[in-house]
Design an enzyme around this catalytic site. Structure first.
Site, PDB file in Angstrom:
ATOM      1  N   ALA A 210       0.838  -1.207   0.000  1.00  0.00           N
ATOM      2  CA  ALA A 210       0.000   0.000   0.000  1.00  0.00           C
ATOM      3  C   ALA A 210       0.866   1.247   0.000  1.00  0.00           C
ATOM      4  CB  ALA A 210      -0.916  -0.002   1.224  1.00  0.00           C
TER       5      ALA A 210
ATOM      6  N   THR B 175      11.498   0.610  -3.173  1.00  0.00           N
ATOM      7  CA  THR B 175      11.816   0.974  -4.555  1.00  0.00           C
ATOM      8  C   THR B 175      13.292   1.360  -4.708  1.00  0.00           C
ATOM      9  OG1 THR B 175      11.463   2.756  -6.165  1.00  0.00           O
ATOM     10  CG2 THR B 175      10.892   3.266  -3.923  1.00  0.00           C
ATOM     11  N   ASP B 176      13.810   1.210  -5.909  1.00  0.00           N
ATOM     12  CA  ASP B 176      15.190   1.653  -6.172  1.00  0.00           C
ATOM     13  C   ASP B 176      15.314   3.174  -6.116  1.00  0.00           C
ATOM     14  OD1 ASP B 176      13.831   2.244  -8.525  1.00  0.00           O
ATOM     15  OD2 ASP B 176      15.232   1.235  -9.862  1.00  0.00           O
ATOM     16  N   GLU B 177      14.160   3.869  -6.124  1.00  0.00           N
ATOM     17  CA  GLU B 177      14.219   5.337  -6.132  1.00  0.00           C
ATOM     18  C   GLU B 177      14.788   5.888  -4.829  1.00  0.00           C
ATOM     19  OE1 GLU B 177      10.896   7.284  -8.047  1.00  0.00           O
ATOM     20  OE2 GLU B 177      10.401   5.477  -9.158  1.00  0.00           O
TER      21      GLU B 177
ATOM     22  N   LYS C 258       9.209   6.943   0.695  1.00  0.00           N
ATOM     23  CA  LYS C 258       9.540   5.506   0.680  1.00  0.00           C
ATOM     24  C   LYS C 258      10.822   5.249   1.482  1.00  0.00           C
ATOM     25  CE  LYS C 258       7.733   2.554  -1.275  1.00  0.00           C
ATOM     26  NZ  LYS C 258       6.622   1.640  -0.847  1.00  0.00           N
TER      27      LYS C 258
ATOM     28  N   TYR D  30       7.941  11.476  -3.310  1.00  0.00           N
ATOM     29  CA  TYR D  30       7.612  10.042  -3.297  1.00  0.00           C
ATOM     30  C   TYR D  30       8.781   9.239  -2.746  1.00  0.00           C
ATOM     31  CZ  TYR D  30       7.392   5.274  -5.132  1.00  0.00           C
ATOM     32  OH  TYR D  30       7.450   3.896  -5.245  1.00  0.00           O
TER      33      TYR D  30
END
Ligand code: NAD
Ligand code: TYD
Length: 370
Positions: free
Chosen positions: A82, A134-136, A163, A159
């Site tokens: 989510a 995430t890789d971000e 994360k 974002y």
């Protein structure tokens, strides 16, 4: 039998994971999906699974609700998909990203910690929390190099900052409370049920509708694309074999510039629709209009990360995972899926699926906790 609490299970990757689990484990997996059904969550995606899962409409930030789910069920695994997931939206309205992605994660951690704790720093055997990251979180690469699990965290969008914060809270629970968790950090996914605000489904949708194809900046930003089913396999492997407390990068070794992706999709769609009438019938434009003239370079995204590329050698060498789907095959499967499933696309973009939810809600009230 194992009981999975899958949050965000009506979204793109979460729903693919629910389908993957049912296919792989059948009735030996009890699946509870908790999803707020934001604009990105679509119960229609789980239409064929609703008799095999328990669906709960609700917010991961809701302490009472999450506690209630834990008291009613013997949860073995929490897999947290989510999230608010779109970078462009995070630039416009960061706040909801902080609420859902950070506070929601902490809420899930706190409730599962309490439910699973059996002594000081001791937890029920076999339980696990998996944070889908995430890789971000690693920021942006130059022309060379890869993200490993050791790469310093350097998020650059609201974002990715949210994360990263969530990852740090998970890490704090692992370090402070010896909480049984893993974090997976994946590159860009593509495949069926991807909401058409993200690059690949948006380009497919716009080609079908004869609209221009927006390419940010110079189109040379690079993403490392992974077919969603390969990501689902990685998550399943980390749940079953991942060493507690570890982080695993998941990537496809499939780096492509955005402009390359757009041109590949144009070529495949032009070919498919010129060869097969069943695909041509879906178009709201002429086959002859599917060409590079549709490409429109538009204003760049603020703070646009230049390049992402994952080094997946840890998950490959330690857990035996590798990406099975070649990009050339995955992208054709994806395009064909969108051509065949225009009803789904129209539903999610028109908001009709919210009515679908209301219908389902009334029919399945007994399974749903407010
Ligand atoms: P998505 O936006 O398609 O789905 C997110 C789902 O979460 C939706 O069903 C939405 O209704 C639900 N949700 C949102 N807020 C909620 C809340 N407060 N409580 C309960 N449910 C809520 O996202 P996705 O692409 O499927 O991504 C899933 C996860 O994977 C995210 O955590 C994302 O950060 C991560 N991830 C995605 C990618 C990618 O390429 N899509 C890559 C790496 C990591
Ligand atoms: P996106 O699918 O939003 O994923 P992310 O930003 O999480 O990587 O975007 C993928 C890449 O495509 C990114 O470099 C931004 C670019 N992009 C466009 O050029 N045009 C678009 O319309 C969109 C949505 C994205």
């Amino acid at each position: 039998m194992k009981t999975y609490l899958i949050t965000g299970g009506a979204g793109f990757i979460g729903a693919n994971f629910v389908k993957y689990l049912i296919k792989k484990y059948g009735l030996s997996a009890k699946i509870i999906v908790l999803d707020k059904l934001t604009y990105a969550g679509n119960l229609q995606t789980l239409e064929n699974e609703l008799d095999k899962i328990e669906f709960i409409k609700g917010d991961i930030c809701n302490r009472e609700l999450v506690e209630y789910i834990f008291t009613k069920n013997n949860i073995d695994y929490v897999i947290n998909f989510a999230a608010e997931s779109h970078v462009d939206r995070s630039i416009e309205s960061p706040e909801i990203f902080l609420k859902t992605n950070i506070l929601g994660t902490q809420n899930l951690l706190e409730v599962s910690k309490k439910a699973w704790l059996i002594g000081e720093d001791e937890y029920k055997v076999g339980v696990k929390y998996l944070q889908v990251s995430t890789d971000e979180v690693y920021g942006s690469l130059g022309d060379t190099g890869y993200f490993t699990e050791e790469t310093p965290l350097d998020p650059r969008s609201p974002y990715s900052a949210s994360k990263t914060s969530a990852d740090l809270i998970v890490k704090a629970y692992i370090d402070t409370y010896k909480f049984p968790a893993n974090i997976t950090r994946c590159s860009n996914n593509y495949g069926p049920y991807h909401f058409p605000e993200k690059l690949i489904p948006l380009i497919i949708k716009n080609i079908i509708e004869g609209k221009t194809l927006p390419v940010y900046g110079d189109g040379k930003n690079v993403r490392d694309w992974l077919y969603v089913e390969d990501h689902c396999k990685a998550i399943d492997i980390v749940i079953n074999k991942g060493t507690l407390g570890e982080i695993y990068n998941v990537g496809g070794h499939n780096e492509k510039q955005n402009i390359e992706i757009v041109k590949i999709i144009i070529d495949i769609m032009a070919e498919l629709t010129s060869k097969e009438i069943k695909y041509r019938e879906v178009l709201k434009t002429e086959v002859g209009n599917i060409n590079e003239n549709l490409i429109k370079y538009v204003k760049d995204r603020k703070g646009h990360d230049r390049r992402y590329a994952i080094d997946p050698s840890k998950i490959t060498s330690e857990l035996g995972w590798y990406p099975e789907t070649k990009f050339e095959d995955g992208i054709i499967k994806t395009i064909k899926w969108y051509l065949k499933n225009q009803q789904w696309v129209n539903g999610v973009t028109s908001g009709n699926y919210q009515q679908y939810y209301d219908k389902m809600y009334n029919e399945a009230r007994q399974n749903i906790i407010k």
